[in-house]
Design an enzyme around this catalytic site. Sequence first.
Site, PDB file in Angstrom:
ATOM      1  N   HIS A 181      34.362  43.523  39.584  1.00 50.27           N
ATOM      2  CA  HIS A 181      33.812  43.757  38.242  1.00 50.27           C
ATOM      3  C   HIS A 181      32.839  44.942  38.202  1.00 50.27           C
ATOM      4  CE1 HIS A 181      30.224  41.067  39.208  1.00 50.27           C
ATOM      5  NE2 HIS A 181      29.636  41.991  38.475  1.00 50.27           N
ATOM      6  N   ASP A 232      37.017  38.183  42.684  1.00 51.83           N
ATOM      7  CA  ASP A 232      36.040  39.247  42.419  1.00 51.83           C
ATOM      8  C   ASP A 232      35.667  39.949  43.731  1.00 51.83           C
ATOM      9  OD1 ASP A 232      34.395  40.831  40.920  1.00 51.83           O
ATOM     10  OD2 ASP A 232      32.800  39.342  40.670  1.00 51.83           O
ATOM     11  N   SER A 284      24.924  42.772  41.673  1.00 49.91           N
ATOM     12  CA  SER A 284      26.344  42.491  41.926  1.00 49.91           C
ATOM     13  C   SER A 284      26.906  43.383  43.023  1.00 49.91           C
ATOM     14  CB  SER A 284      27.166  42.718  40.651  1.00 49.91           C
ATOM     15  OG  SER A 284      26.880  41.733  39.694  1.00 49.91           O
TER      16      SER A 284
END
Length: 233
Positions: free
Chosen positions: A40, A85, A179
């Site tokens: 992502h 992910d 992230s």
Amino acid sequence: VIGGDECDINEHRFLAFLYPGRFFCSGTLINQEWVLTVAHCDTISMRIYLGLHTRSVPNDDEEIRYPMEKFKCPNRKRSYIKDKDIMLIRLNRPVNDSPHIAPLSLPSNPPSVGSVCHVMGWGTTSPSKATYPDVPHCANINLVNDTMCHGAYNGLPVTSRKFCAGVLQGGIDTCVGDSGGPLICNGQFQGIVSWGGKVCARLPRPALYTKVFEYLPWIQSIIAGNTTATCPL
């Protein structure tokens, strides 16, 4: 990272700062030519900084690279951003080991519940407003059992490819901007910061991490040149 402290400049030689433009992420250097992060964080344009500590003051051995190739799971559900992910990035040029750059080995064993884990990143240090530090922050959290993880994310597909980590009392967590960064448990690279609750560091929702061990065959196949390898279901 919420509730952490500035990382020691020598404890994150493998940590990559990914700057896609509108936001930023982290990644982990796993050899001289490859960085592992989350899917992502992908954007069309991206700069990858290695050997970075203070964003406003470059280290002498800081390196900037660009993606030559990016690999995401071909069997990923594109309609669901949180599925599988994970993303491998091949750098346009290899980097050499230096005082502030060195790769982190992939795990040799799966993670175990209760492990003390170390997380790091340049993400916001406040859960209520975007407060981005100039230096990466580090914190210790614990790997949470699957039952508690499923309970925290009722109705969401928390699979064997993901796990939760946090602290039971809250107050320490990853957040926006973290992230793609590494979670290191008992000295092994076990997780990649993926996603979490709407408010960081708040009970009962510890953050979710992509389980690196589950993807080892895919990672190793891609690096070896088998670019059509599929991820675990």
